[in-house]
Design an enzyme around this catalytic site. Structure first.
Site, PDB file in Angstrom:
ATOM      1  N   SER A   1       0.845  -1.409  -0.032  1.00 32.00           N
ATOM      2  CA  SER A   1       0.096   0.090   0.125  1.00 32.00           C
ATOM      3  C   SER A   1       0.971   1.216   0.019  1.00 32.00           C
ATOM      4  O   SER A   1       2.157   0.851   0.428  1.00 32.00           O
ATOM      5  CB  SER A   1      -0.811   0.058   1.398  1.00 32.00           C
ATOM      6  OG  SER A   1      -1.649   1.203   1.575  1.00 32.00           O
TER       7      SER A   1
ATOM      8  N   TYR B   1      -2.271  -1.359  10.433  1.00 39.16           N
ATOM      9  CA  TYR B   1      -2.279  -1.391   8.826  1.00 39.16           C
ATOM     10  C   TYR B   1      -1.088  -0.932   8.357  1.00 39.16           C
ATOM     11  O   TYR B   1      -0.339  -1.712   7.583  1.00 39.16           O
ATOM     12  CB  TYR B   1      -3.432  -0.736   8.285  1.00 39.16           C
ATOM     13  CG  TYR B   1      -3.691  -0.943   6.712  1.00 39.16           C
ATOM     14  CD1 TYR B   1      -4.401  -1.816   6.295  1.00 39.16           C
ATOM     15  CD2 TYR B   1      -3.167  -0.002   5.996  1.00 39.16           C
ATOM     16  CE1 TYR B   1      -4.445  -2.047   4.895  1.00 39.16           C
ATOM     17  CE2 TYR B   1      -3.355  -0.159   4.527  1.00 39.16           C
ATOM     18  CZ  TYR B   1      -4.140  -1.137   4.043  1.00 39.16           C
ATOM     19  OH  TYR B   1      -4.222  -1.186   2.789  1.00 39.16           O
TER      20      TYR B   1
HETATM   21  P1  NAD Z   1     -11.451  -6.074  -0.335  1.00 43.35           P
HETATM   22  O1  NAD Z   1     -12.047  -5.965   1.029  1.00 43.35           O
HETATM   23  O2  NAD Z   1     -12.448  -6.010  -1.570  1.00 43.35           O
HETATM   24  O3  NAD Z   1     -10.741  -7.802  -0.554  1.00 43.35           O
HETATM   25  C1  NAD Z   1     -10.144  -8.213   0.534  1.00 43.35           C
HETATM   26  C2  NAD Z   1     -10.111  -9.681   0.217  1.00 43.35           C
HETATM   27  O4  NAD Z   1      -9.261 -10.552   1.244  1.00 43.35           O
HETATM   28  C3  NAD Z   1     -11.520 -10.320  -0.043  1.00 43.35           C
HETATM   29  O5  NAD Z   1     -11.541 -11.473  -0.917  1.00 43.35           O
HETATM   30  C4  NAD Z   1     -11.761 -11.032   1.436  1.00 43.35           C
HETATM   31  O6  NAD Z   1     -12.616 -12.107   1.378  1.00 43.35           O
HETATM   32  C5  NAD Z   1     -10.408 -11.537   1.545  1.00 43.35           C
HETATM   33  N1  NAD Z   1      -9.988 -11.954   3.134  1.00 43.35           N
HETATM   34  C6  NAD Z   1     -10.192 -11.098   4.004  1.00 43.35           C
HETATM   35  N2  NAD Z   1      -9.658 -11.739   5.093  1.00 43.35           N
HETATM   36  C7  NAD Z   1      -9.334 -12.921   4.761  1.00 43.35           C
HETATM   37  C8  NAD Z   1      -8.720 -14.024   5.608  1.00 43.35           C
HETATM   38  N3  NAD Z   1      -8.531 -14.234   6.774  1.00 43.35           N
HETATM   39  N4  NAD Z   1      -8.312 -15.313   4.603  1.00 43.35           N
HETATM   40  C9  NAD Z   1      -8.699 -15.237   3.115  1.00 43.35           C
HETATM   41  N5  NAD Z   1      -9.120 -13.995   2.392  1.00 43.35           N
HETATM   42  C10 NAD Z   1      -9.415 -12.966   3.415  1.00 43.35           C
HETATM   43  O7  NAD Z   1     -10.220  -5.113  -0.064  1.00 43.35           O
HETATM   44  P2  NAD Z   1      -9.326  -4.563  -1.285  1.00 43.35           P
HETATM   45  O8  NAD Z   1      -9.391  -3.176  -1.052  1.00 43.35           O
HETATM   46  O9  NAD Z   1      -9.265  -5.315  -2.570  1.00 43.35           O
HETATM   47  O10 NAD Z   1      -7.772  -5.168  -0.650  1.00 43.35           O
HETATM   48  C11 NAD Z   1      -6.945  -6.156  -1.147  1.00 43.35           C
HETATM   49  C12 NAD Z   1      -5.452  -5.864  -0.801  1.00 43.35           C
HETATM   50  O11 NAD Z   1      -5.249  -4.524  -1.273  1.00 43.35           O
HETATM   51  C13 NAD Z   1      -5.304  -5.677   0.672  1.00 43.35           C
HETATM   52  O12 NAD Z   1      -3.952  -6.156   1.016  1.00 43.35           O
HETATM   53  C14 NAD Z   1      -5.294  -4.126   1.071  1.00 43.35           C
HETATM   54  O13 NAD Z   1      -4.494  -3.864   2.129  1.00 43.35           O
HETATM   55  C15 NAD Z   1      -4.693  -3.500  -0.197  1.00 43.35           C
HETATM   56  N6  NAD Z   1      -4.983  -2.123  -0.618  1.00 43.35           N
HETATM   57  C16 NAD Z   1      -5.966  -1.620  -0.901  1.00 43.35           C
HETATM   58  C17 NAD Z   1      -6.306  -0.323  -1.254  1.00 43.35           C
HETATM   59  C18 NAD Z   1      -7.688   0.428  -1.499  1.00 43.35           C
HETATM   60  O14 NAD Z   1      -7.501   1.438  -1.635  1.00 43.35           O
HETATM   61  N7  NAD Z   1      -8.429  -0.611  -1.482  1.00 43.35           N
HETATM   62  C19 NAD Z   1      -5.016   0.557  -1.075  1.00 43.35           C
HETATM   63  C20 NAD Z   1      -3.875  -0.146  -0.888  1.00 43.35           C
HETATM   64  C21 NAD Z   1      -3.792  -1.405  -0.562  1.00 43.35           C
END
Ligand code: NAD
Length: 260
Positions: free
Chosen positions: A142, A155
């Site tokens: 991130s 985080y």
């Molecule tokens: P999201 O909530 O849409 O997806 C998260 C996914 O992780 C889902 O498929 C969920 O079922 C799965 N998950 C959660 N806990 C789990 C567990 N214990 N075991 C297996 N699967 C699990 O979120 P996202 O925004 O797509 O996030 C994905 C990654 O991107 C994360 O690591 C997040 O920190 C990172 N990220 C997101 C953003 C943003 O702006 N959305 C920015 C930077 C980084």
């Protein structure tokens, strides 16, 4: 481009993970999906990707906060898809609170899912990659792996940690045909961020649309969200031969957030 390769994408039932899984499948890569959600919706996604791109798509409900389930996830992908050539550590959660009020169980969960899970998955997948002398490990970090924000102790710690892990694995595998890199997105409009926007709107009595605009303008010079498809494109590039000598890097895709 990735014909006869197989990937695990953790947390690929929604958001960024699904964007990456889709982009890999579009390059003819077999993929093991993982994550939580409605079983019918997940099966529709699995079947839809498989039919659209003519590749094998598996699904594992492994909870990546549990090391034994991660090891089983890697073993089942090796069994069902033949190998794990690409490992995308993407599953992640968020919790927002000041340090002194931060619940201990939320700290443990964020560190387990966002950071420790990547260590256990890499440890389990590396022997096969080394045997085949080819591997791509992509850790979804991130902008918060490079800079901090208040109220996000667990985080920010987990994301800085995964950038460190990326560097170590990149160095250790430098001559094994394996690369390990971190993608550092800014804001992407997924369920994880939608929850934060709705909480802010409620707390400050503004509309969700205004809260979205505020969220972007607070951090990102570019006032638009990165899409899961764009992150999928970067992941595909990291799997390509063009990126064969990129390793240990933390790559921002953040609308200028960390350029400031
Ligand atoms: P999201 O909530 O849409 O997806 C998260 C996914 O992780 C889902 O498929 C969920 O079922 C799965 N998950 C959660 N806990 C789990 C567990 N214990 N075991 C297996 N699967 C699990 O979120 P996202 O925004 O797509 O996030 C994905 C990654 O991107 C994360 O690591 C997040 O920190 C990172 N990220 C997101 C953003 C943003 O702006 N959305 C920015 C930077 C980084």
């Amino acid at each position: 481009m990735l014909k006869n390769k197989a990937a695990i994408v953790t947390g690929s039932t929604s958001g960024i993970g699904l964007g990456i899984a889709t982009a890999l499948a579009a390059q003819h890569c077999n993929v093991m999906l993982n994550g939580f959600g409605d079983p019918t919706a997940i099966e529709n996604t699995r079947k839809g990707l498989s039919e659209k791109y003519g590749v094998k798509i598996g699904y594992s409900a492994a909870d990546v906060s549990k090391p034994a389930e991660i090891r089983a996830l890697v073993a089942s992908a090796e069994r069902e898809l033949g190998s794990v050539d690409i490992l995308v550590n993407n599953a992640g959660i968020q919790h927002v609170a000041p340090v002194e009020d931060f619940p201990d169980d939320r700290w443990d969960a964020v560190i387990a899912i966002n950071l420790a899970a990547a260590f256990h998955a890499i440890k389990a997948a590396l022997p096969g990659m080394k045997r085949r002398n080819w591997g791509r490990i992509i850790n979804v970090a991130s902008a918060h792996g490079l800079v901090a924000s208040g109220q996000k102790a667990a985080y920010v710690t987990s994301k800085h940690g995964i950038v460190g892990l990326t560097k170590v694995v990149g160095i250790e595998t430098a001559n094994d045909g394996i690369t390990c890199n971190a993608i550092c997105p800014g804001w992407v409009l997924t369920a994880l961020v939608q929850k934060q926007i709705e909480a802010k709107a409620k707390e400050t009595g503004i509309s969700v649309e205004q809260a979205k605009r505020n969220l972007l303008s607070e951090k990102q010079p570019m006032l638009q969200f990165t899409t899961p498809e764009q992150i999928g494109g970067l992941a595909v590039f990291l799997c390509s031969e063009h990126a064969a000598t990129m390793t240990g890097a933390a790559l921002p895709i953040d609308g200028g957030w960390t350029a400031q």
